[in-house]
Scaffold this active site. Structure first.
Site, mmCIF file in Angstrom:
data_model
loop_
_atom_site.group_PDB
_atom_site.id
_atom_site.type_symbol
_atom_site.label_atom_id
_atom_site.label_comp_id
_atom_site.label_asym_id
_atom_site.label_seq_id
_atom_site.Cartn_x
_atom_site.Cartn_y
_atom_site.Cartn_z
ATOM 1 C CD GLU A 1 -63.419 -0.216 74.168
ATOM 2 O OE1 GLU A 1 -64.683 -0.309 73.561
ATOM 3 O OE2 GLU A 1 -63.043 -0.475 74.722
ATOM 4 C CB ALA B 1 -58.268 -0.819 68.655
ATOM 5 C CB SER C 1 -44.565 1.087 61.325
ATOM 6 O OG SER C 1 -43.623 1.713 61.632
HETATM 7 C C1 LIG Z 1 -47.825 -0.821 70.775
HETATM 8 C C2 LIG Z 1 -48.375 0.310 71.475
HETATM 9 C C3 LIG Z 1 -48.757 -0.198 72.872
HETATM 10 C C4 LIG Z 1 -46.746 0.928 72.014
HETATM 11 O O1 LIG Z 1 -46.875 2.338 72.494
HETATM 12 P P1 LIG Z 1 -45.991 3.146 73.755
HETATM 13 O O2 LIG Z 1 -45.624 1.920 74.311
HETATM 14 O O3 LIG Z 1 -46.727 3.887 74.501
HETATM 15 O O4 LIG Z 1 -44.740 3.510 72.696
HETATM 16 P P2 LIG Z 1 -44.625 5.154 71.800
HETATM 17 O O5 LIG Z 1 -46.028 4.950 71.285
HETATM 18 O O6 LIG Z 1 -43.973 5.602 72.986
HETATM 19 O O7 LIG Z 1 -43.630 4.766 70.825
HETATM 20 C C5 LIG Z 1 -42.266 4.689 70.960
HETATM 21 C C6 LIG Z 1 -41.108 4.564 70.403
HETATM 22 O O8 LIG Z 1 -41.631 3.253 69.430
HETATM 23 C C7 LIG Z 1 -41.625 3.490 67.787
HETATM 24 N N1 LIG Z 1 -42.761 2.729 67.742
HETATM 25 C C8 LIG Z 1 -44.280 2.764 68.385
HETATM 26 N N2 LIG Z 1 -44.794 1.799 67.688
HETATM 27 C C9 LIG Z 1 -43.948 2.043 66.844
HETATM 28 C C10 LIG Z 1 -43.717 0.465 65.215
HETATM 29 N N3 LIG Z 1 -45.063 -0.017 65.198
HETATM 30 N N4 LIG Z 1 -43.361 0.633 64.428
HETATM 31 C C11 LIG Z 1 -41.878 1.239 64.822
HETATM 32 N N5 LIG Z 1 -41.874 1.685 65.582
HETATM 33 C C12 LIG Z 1 -42.704 1.928 66.627
HETATM 34 C C13 LIG Z 1 -41.987 5.252 68.404
HETATM 35 O O9 LIG Z 1 -41.394 5.332 66.888
HETATM 36 C C14 LIG Z 1 -40.753 5.369 69.765
HETATM 37 O O10 LIG Z 1 -40.102 5.523 68.873
HETATM 38 P P3 LIG Z 1 -39.678 6.919 69.750
HETATM 39 O O11 LIG Z 1 -38.202 6.257 70.812
HETATM 40 O O12 LIG Z 1 -37.952 7.211 68.634
HETATM 41 O O13 LIG Z 1 -39.837 8.370 70.316
HETATM 42 C C15 LIG Z 1 -49.283 1.216 70.718
HETATM 43 O O14 LIG Z 1 -48.993 1.506 69.483
HETATM 44 C C16 LIG Z 1 -50.704 0.365 71.357
HETATM 45 O O15 LIG Z 1 -50.964 -0.138 70.030
HETATM 46 N N6 LIG Z 1 -51.431 0.711 72.031
HETATM 47 C C17 LIG Z 1 -52.043 0.008 71.899
HETATM 48 C C18 LIG Z 1 -54.016 1.055 72.212
HETATM 49 C C19 LIG Z 1 -55.072 -0.283 71.843
HETATM 50 O O16 LIG Z 1 -55.586 -0.459 70.985
HETATM 51 N N7 LIG Z 1 -56.311 0.108 73.248
HETATM 52 C C20 LIG Z 1 -57.292 0.174 72.809
HETATM 53 C C21 LIG Z 1 -58.481 0.839 72.567
HETATM 54 S S1 LIG Z 1 -60.084 0.390 72.197
#
Ligand SMILES: CC(C)(COP(=O)(O)OP(=O)(O)OC[C@H]1O[C@@H](n2cnc3c(N)ncnc32)[C@H](O)[C@@H]1OP(=O)(O)O)[C@@H](O)C(=O)NCCC(=O)NCCS
Length: 342
Positions: free
Chosen positions: A219, A262, A318
């Site tokens: 995508e 994304a 973040s």
């Molecule tokens: C980076 C990514 C993979 C992390 O997802 P994840 O592994 O499921 O992580 P979570 O969101 O469960 O976060 C885990 C922990 O890290 C923290 N965290 C996640 N992203 C963070 C960031 N950018 N900065 C600080 N903390 C962050 C969360 O708050 C959480 O904290 P906690 O342990 O205190 O609860 C996800 O945010 C992402 O960007 N996925 C891409 C999805 C996408 O775009 N797909 C394509 C669709 S077209």
């Protein structure tokens, strides 16, 4: 053994210059039978050559092929003999720099037919040999001849639809490789290598000399020269940095089972099982804070030092804005570099 062979049906402009060529069945590494018969019937004298074959030559070629295993090529030659469009039989003894438009088209076909992988064929200098054309519902048209063709169409009550103005046509007008789904066919150029099991959604794009090894959801944009490993997904509007203009000279690739979120982007190659957070663009010089399992800082390094390393999760903190890298939890093996200081 020679490098490539193809019987092509093409278009020429009014000056009899080649515009484009369609090769239904390009052959990689043609055997000596094919070459010898091309020598006897088409006047092929070795080297890299695009022969504008006459109907008689094509029939003689097909007859001679009849006694060999090349029945499909013989049938194609017979059909080409009936063509009311110019026919080019292109023979590449070696993969040298191309010297004609039919040669470039044969190389692009080899890629899109999955006969060679991106970087597996020499493509230097091809831009000068690919004319910029109007790609229309009536085929390729020389831009100088377009206004007259538009007028003629209108005079006959038709509309000539110009689908694009480009040096490359869309791949699917030349070949639809097995097992792919392409939502918007204009987004994949001839010369793309689209692996079996790949879906390219509307926002996805695949340039020439680039592609996917196998199952992938695309995508985002796969720039020229970039290869995406099996099982890797490119999220909506993400970007892989090409090397054609302004970029570095690192060849970007994505390993297996990776996810580019994304709007994310990469200017370094990724190893297997890596994830890049949605919205994060990593360039080669981006300073990255390596974190251990407890989120403690191990060291700060440049992203280029992590090029090709597996099992990494990149995110932008973040709260601080710093780009961070952790072991990807979904990874099977832990990354040694991240844990060296544990
Ligand atoms: C980076 C990514 C993979 C992390 O997802 P994840 O592994 O499921 O992580 P979570 O969101 O469960 O976060 C885990 C922990 O890290 C923290 N965290 C996640 N992203 C963070 C960031 N950018 N900065 C600080 N903390 C962050 C969360 O708050 C959480 O904290 P906690 O342990 O205190 O609860 C996800 O945010 C992402 O960007 N996925 C891409 C999805 C996408 O775009 N797909 C394509 C669709 S077209």
């Amino acid at each position: 053994m020679s490098f490539a062979f193809g019987i092509g049906i093409g278009s020429q402009n009014q000056k009899s210059e080649w515009l484009e060529v369609f090769y239904q069945q390009p052959v990689l590494m043609p055997d000596s039978d094919l070459m010898e018969i091309a020598g006897n019937t088409l006047g092929y004298q070795g080297g890299n050559q695009a022969i504008e074959a006459t109907a008689e030559q094509l029939k003689a070629f097909a007859d001679a092929l009849g006694s060999t295993a090349h029945t499909a090529q013989a049938e194609l030659a017979l059909k080409a003999a009936e063509s009311n469009r110019p026919v080019a039989v292109t023979i590449l003894e070696t993969d040298d720099t191309a010297s004609s438009t039919p040669e470039v088209y044969l190389k692009l076909h080899l890629l899109s037919h999955r006969l060679v992988k991106p970087h597996g064929v020499k493509l230097d200098g091809i831009f000068g040999l690919l004319p910029n054309l109007a790609w229309t519902n009536e085929g390729a048209i020389d831009l100088d001849e377009l206004p007259e063709r538009q007028l003629q169409a209108r005079l006959q009550g038709r509309i000539l639809e110009v689908k694009s103005v480009d040096k490359f046509p869309q791949m699917t007008d030349y070949v639809v490789p097995r097992g792919v789904r392409i939502a918007d066919t204009a987004r994949v150029r001839l010369g793309a290598y689209v692996g079996e099991g790949t879906t390219v959604m509307h926002e996805g794009f695949i340039n020439f000399n680039a592609g996917t090894e196998g199952t992938s959801m695309i995508e985002g944009r796969v720039s020229a020269g970039v290869m995406i490993g099996k099982g890797s997904d490119l999220g909506g509007s993400c970007s892989t940095m090409g090397t054609l203009s302004g970029g570095g000279n690192i060849i970007i690739a994505v390993g297996e089972n990776c996810l580019l979120g994304a709007n994310a982007g990469i200017g370094i190659p990724l190893g297997d099982r890596c994830t890049v957070e949605a919205g994060l663009y990593i360039t080669a010089g981006t300073k990255v804070a390596l974190l251990d399992d407890q989120n403690n800082l191990v060291e700060v390094i440049k992203a280029r030092d992590l090029a090709g390393k597996p099992d990494l999760l990149f995110r932008r903190n973040s709260q601080t804005g710093a780009v961070e890298c952790k072991t990807n939890k979904t990874a099977i093996e832990l990354n040694e570099q991240l844990h060296a200081n544990n």
